[in-house]
Enzyme design. Structure first.
Site, PDB file in Angstrom:
ATOM      1  N   HIS A 121      24.514  79.281  50.855  1.00  0.00           N
ATOM      2  CA  HIS A 121      23.774  78.811  49.988  1.00  0.00           C
ATOM      3  C   HIS A 121      22.983  77.672  50.573  1.00  0.00           C
ATOM      4  CE1 HIS A 121      23.033  76.880  46.178  1.00  0.00           C
ATOM      5  NE2 HIS A 121      23.063  77.567  45.610  1.00  0.00           N
ATOM      6  N   ASP A 198      32.863  75.764  51.548  1.00  0.00           N
ATOM      7  CA  ASP A 198      32.110  76.055  50.319  1.00  0.00           C
ATOM      8  C   ASP A 198      32.933  77.043  49.528  1.00  0.00           C
ATOM      9  OD1 ASP A 198      30.410  76.680  48.034  1.00  0.00           O
ATOM     10  OD2 ASP A 198      28.632  77.010  49.292  1.00  0.00           O
ATOM     11  N   GLN A 201      32.173  80.044  45.069  1.00  0.00           N
ATOM     12  CA  GLN A 201      32.175  81.390  44.725  1.00  0.00           C
ATOM     13  C   GLN A 201      33.701  82.185  44.695  1.00  0.00           C
ATOM     14  OE1 GLN A 201      29.944  82.923  42.909  1.00  0.00           O
ATOM     15  NE2 GLN A 201      28.335  81.527  43.010  1.00  0.00           N
ATOM     16  N   LYS A 224      31.485  77.404  37.387  1.00  0.00           N
ATOM     17  CA  LYS A 224      31.672  78.686  37.669  1.00  0.00           C
ATOM     18  C   LYS A 224      33.105  79.189  37.520  1.00  0.00           C
ATOM     19  CE  LYS A 224      28.375  78.153  41.494  1.00  0.00           C
ATOM     20  NZ  LYS A 224      27.147  78.910  40.779  1.00  0.00           N
ATOM     21  N   CYS A 364      19.117  81.262  46.253  1.00  0.00           N
ATOM     22  CA  CYS A 364      19.254  79.762  47.158  1.00  0.00           C
ATOM     23  C   CYS A 364      19.930  80.160  48.145  1.00  0.00           C
ATOM     24  CB  CYS A 364      20.235  78.908  46.105  1.00  0.00           C
ATOM     25  SG  CYS A 364      19.659  78.271  44.694  1.00  0.00           S
TER      26      CYS A 364
END
Length: 409
Positions: A121, A198, A201, A224, A364
């Site tokens: 991202h 990261d 997700q 999220k 993104c």
């Protein structure tokens, strides 16, 4: 997991969009919020809205207790070693920027290597571009296999003794790829590098254990994972955070302020300058309670089944290209696709008229779009409240969209 009962807890899903029942397939962008979280936010603002850490009055004490209780819930949720390792931020982007601006700036020099991947991202690319420019470090990319996965052999070839930082997403927001973080962390550490993950997700969809992964930093966002917007978390190993300088300065994070110099509070507060995101943190705590009640293993199993069902049904549509691995054990509940000769924005617009919400654009992830040799894609992303019927409606909508653009409206 009783999906029908779960859906009843999400009031936003019980509505019509353009005269059709809402089919929400954009949870990778932001998830919907259960009543438990909404009511927790309402309770804070109605019942004990106050600043934290500053006053000794009743409301301030209750707000502080609830805020710090949320930190303990996060620590347990990701299995961090101590609460001092949990920093509240505005989200994944702020967390990643903090690591780059503080640890990266102070520990990189000319010729050092930062290793990322093509699937990242933008929030895990641009901060490293900036710190590389400031320090003279070199930004390198682990190549991708044809299906978008990472080969550990490629990781070993890219990460060298000159590598100081490896930063990688655990799950791709475009390809749905689940990356082998634990193995890549071991490769990084063998070469004397630290690893930044990261987890935007992954954290909403699967059990995360930062100590088992042996990651040095881990970032994720509440919005999220059924929580509020504007709040996220940076996990960092205590010994690393203790030696890092804050990147924001002001109230709350100081110990002593003199005319010429100041000192900082201990962890975690030295990284939380100003009035923190109090309601957001408390709401995140409520979201964690909700997810624990449902069960992270149940959520992952449900999404694997949905992804497999979606891949089967969507693959039968002539002229539809699906990106990422075809084996569901290698991917999360994200299916990114393009319909031949139809721009993804047109796809999203047409099926929105039928109440179906999907994402369209570059997500993104422009370097990944270039690697895929496309300018944009459409994306359907699933969560614990989605059903096979949602997938069926998506497939029906895509078939009609194809017919519209083939035969005319």
């Amino acid at each position: 997991m009783n999906v029908a009962e779960v859906r009843k807890l999400f009031p936003i899903l019980d509505q019509e969009v353009n005269g059709n029942p809402l089919v929400y397939l954009d949870s990778a962008a932001t998830s919907q919020k259960p009543l438990q979280v909404i009511e927790t936010l309402e309770e804070y603002y109605k019942g004990y809205n106050s600043n934290v850490h500053r006053g000794v009055h009743t409301l301030g004490t209750k707000a502080t207790d609830k805020y710090e209780d949320a930190r303990d819930k996060v620590r347990k949720f990701i299995n961090a070693a101590s609460r001092e390792e949990i920093i509240f931020t505005r989200g994944t982007t702020t967390a990643l920027n903090t690591v780059a601006a503080s640890y990266g700036r102070d520990n990189l020099q000319e010729g050092d290597e930062i290793v990322i991947t093509y699937m990242e991202h933008h929030s895990n690319i641009i901060p490293w571009q900036q710190v590389a420019r400031q320090t003279g470090a070199i930004l390198k990319y682990i190549p991708l296999q044809p299906d978008g996965t990472i080969s550990l052999d490629d990781a070993r070839a890219t990460i060298t003794s000159n590598t100081k930082i490896v930063s990688i997403m655990q799950v791709s927001n475009v390809l749905g790829v689940i990356n082998p973080i634990k193995e890549i962390a071991a490769i990084a550490h063998e070469n004397g590098a630290i690893i930044v993950v990261d987890g935007a997700q992954s954290t909403p969809h699967m059990k995360v254990d930062v100590r088992d992964l042996d990651c040095d930093f881990f970032a994720f966002s509440a919005h999220k994972m059924c929580g509020p917007t504007g709040i996220g978390v940076l996990y960092g190993k205590k010994e690393l955070l203790e030696n890092m300088e804050p990147v924001e300065f002001g109230g709350e994070m100081i110990d002593f302020v003199g005319l010429q110099e100041s000192t900082w509070k201990e962890l975690p507060w030295k990284f939380e300058a100003g009035t923190p995101i109090i309601a957001g943190a408390i709401g995140l705590g409520a979201a964690i309670d909700f997810l624990n009640e449902v069960g992270m293993e149940n959520i992952l199993e449900h999404e694997h089944k949905l992804a497999a069902y979606a891949l089967e049904k969507m693959s039968a549509i002539e002229g539809l290209t699906i990106y990422g691995p075809q084996k569901t054990e290698h991917r999360a509940g994200v299916v990114t696709f393009n319909l031949e000769d139809v721009h993804p924005h047109d796809v999203a617009t047409v099926i929105d008229a039928e109440g179906i919400a999907v994402r369209a654009g570059h997500h993104c992830a422009q370097p990944l779009m270039k690697w895929l040799n496309v300018s944009a894609t459409a994306r359907a992303s699933f969560y614990l409240y989605n059903t096979e019927q949602d997938v069926d409606k998506l497939v029906e909508g895509l078939v009609r969209t194809k017919e519209y653009f083939t035969n005319g409206f």
